[in-house]
Design a protein around this motif. Sequence first.
Motif, PDB file in Angstrom:
ATOM      1  N   ASP A 280      -1.368  -1.858   5.117  1.00  0.00           N
ATOM      2  CA  ASP A 280      -1.573  -3.035   4.279  1.00  0.00           C
ATOM      3  C   ASP A 280      -0.381  -3.983   4.361  1.00  0.00           C
ATOM      4  O   ASP A 280       0.763  -3.553   4.241  1.00  0.00           O
ATOM      5  CB  ASP A 280      -1.732  -2.600   2.803  1.00  0.00           C
ATOM      6  CG  ASP A 280      -2.802  -1.537   2.614  1.00  0.00           C
ATOM      7  OD1 ASP A 280      -3.980  -1.881   2.707  1.00  0.00           O
ATOM      8  OD2 ASP A 280      -2.446  -0.356   2.389  1.00  0.00           O
TER       9      ASP A 280
ATOM     10  N   HIS B  10      -4.648   5.717   5.132  1.00  0.00           N
ATOM     11  CA  HIS B  10      -5.963   5.481   5.756  1.00  0.00           C
ATOM     12  C   HIS B  10      -5.972   4.115   6.439  1.00  0.00           C
ATOM     13  O   HIS B  10      -6.837   3.842   7.269  1.00  0.00           O
ATOM     14  CB  HIS B  10      -7.095   5.658   4.733  1.00  0.00           C
ATOM     15  CG  HIS B  10      -7.616   4.386   4.149  1.00  0.00           C
ATOM     16  ND1 HIS B  10      -6.960   3.697   3.156  1.00  0.00           N
ATOM     17  CD2 HIS B  10      -8.725   3.667   4.442  1.00  0.00           C
ATOM     18  CE1 HIS B  10      -7.649   2.602   2.850  1.00  0.00           C
ATOM     19  NE2 HIS B  10      -8.725   2.562   3.614  1.00  0.00           N
ATOM     20  N   ASP B  11      -5.006   3.271   6.094  1.00  0.00           N
ATOM     21  CA  ASP B  11      -4.897   1.949   6.720  1.00  0.00           C
ATOM     22  C   ASP B  11      -3.445   1.476   6.610  1.00  0.00           C
ATOM     23  O   ASP B  11      -2.592   2.194   6.081  1.00  0.00           O
ATOM     24  CB  ASP B  11      -5.845   0.948   6.039  1.00  0.00           C
ATOM     25  CG  ASP B  11      -5.457   0.660   4.589  1.00  0.00           C
ATOM     26  OD1 ASP B  11      -4.476   1.239   4.086  1.00  0.00           O
ATOM     27  OD2 ASP B  11      -6.148  -0.157   3.958  1.00  0.00           O
TER      28      ASP B  11
ATOM     29  N   GLY C  51       0.811  -1.219   0.000  1.00  0.00           N
ATOM     30  CA  GLY C  51       0.000   0.000   0.000  1.00  0.00           C
ATOM     31  C   GLY C  51       0.844   1.268   0.000  1.00  0.00           C
ATOM     32  O   GLY C  51       2.015   1.269  -0.392  1.00  0.00           O
ATOM     33  N   GLY C  52       0.213   2.338   0.470  1.00  0.00           N
ATOM     34  CA  GLY C  52       0.832   3.653   0.426  1.00  0.00           C
ATOM     35  C   GLY C  52       2.147   3.757   1.196  1.00  0.00           C
ATOM     36  O   GLY C  52       3.063   4.468   0.774  1.00  0.00           O
TER      37      GLY C  52
END
Length: 368
Positions: free
Chosen positions: A206, A203-204, A193-194
Amino acid sequence: PKPSEVTPVIRMKSYACQRRTPLKHHNSFLTEALEILAENAEFSENEGRSVAFRRSASVLKALPHAVRTIDELKDLPCLGEHSLSVIKEILEDGTSREVESTRQSEQFQAMKALTGVFGVGVKTADRWVREGLRSPLDLVDTGQKLNHAQQAGVQYYKDLNTPVTRKEAMVISVIVEKAVKALLPEAIITLTGGFRRGKEVGHDVDFLITHPEEGAEEKLMPKIVNWLEDQGLLLYQKTTRNSYLESKDGPARPPSNMDRFERCFSIFKLEQSKIDSNAHAEASSWRAIRVDLVVSPYSQFAFATLGWTGSKLFERELRRWAGQEKGMSLSSHALYDSKKKCYLQASSEEEIFTHLGLEYIPPSERNA
Ligand code: DGT
Ligand code: MG
């Protein structure tokens, strides 16, 4: 004109997966505006329009300088009439009327607030907005029937809408490593993810998990979840089999090992003392954080790593490139060559780019 006044000619490839897009760029003022319009188009389920705005924004993110005049953009790809007129207005007046009225509209704000509830998609949010609901509090006040995910989403609304910092992501990483290693010492855990792309907030968090021995990863997900639950670390979790046919033009039947791919949507309970050693012991001492866990068989690990690193637009462009330019079908599980009628194996992201005839783009430059 003096040399410094000559508009530099910039060559830009048209697919985002052919370009390097750093995290920090020079045109946030414009891209944030275009992304408001993209988001609004998503709220009205106009995918074509939303992708068009996202592609325009992405082109501006790849520019090596700040745009000053609309003329500088005339040879760039993906900039449609609508995006260009918005950009022009912002360059000339400082703001775009359409963007500002969207931002301020009750519809947009209500959709933003309601889709911001974990477990709520555009369709559900839209139905609620048409019924006159505006915020998560309205859902509680009017006694809406909510599923388990949405109940957790309302309960932890504030925490889940507070950006996750890199520091918090690292603390979660240590916990996930500990859980997985306790169950399968040789397992490999990758932050995707990011955060893998270098973002400072997300936002989370991963994660992608695999094991070098094909098949050893089977049944791992429920064990991880049980371990975390026994430690009191989970506020919510739902494990699903992943939908393995993501691309419409893919082969009808994926290889049989594809159904071992699993995903767990979870909400972690993170002790504040683990983040900030100065935190008062008696103060509200934990916070909720969204964590996504994905388990992949080793043979699909490279595809899963590429597929879960993002950005979403970068992924979308990779699949479009594969389909339109190469007659291939790419997913987070495999790459299928429709002409040769065979799957192409890969053990690294680099090999996948090579199969696709693309120059390798490292994660930090996939912020399309
Ligand atoms: P953020 O918002 O800071 O968490 O940003 P990202 O880029 O981490 O976005 P996120 O967490 O929604 O998703 C991570 C990447 O995983 C995303 O760039 C594309 C991919 N992805 C997300 N959802 C799915 C899915 O349902 N299936 C597959 N195959 N990939 C997904
Ligand atoms: Mg993420």
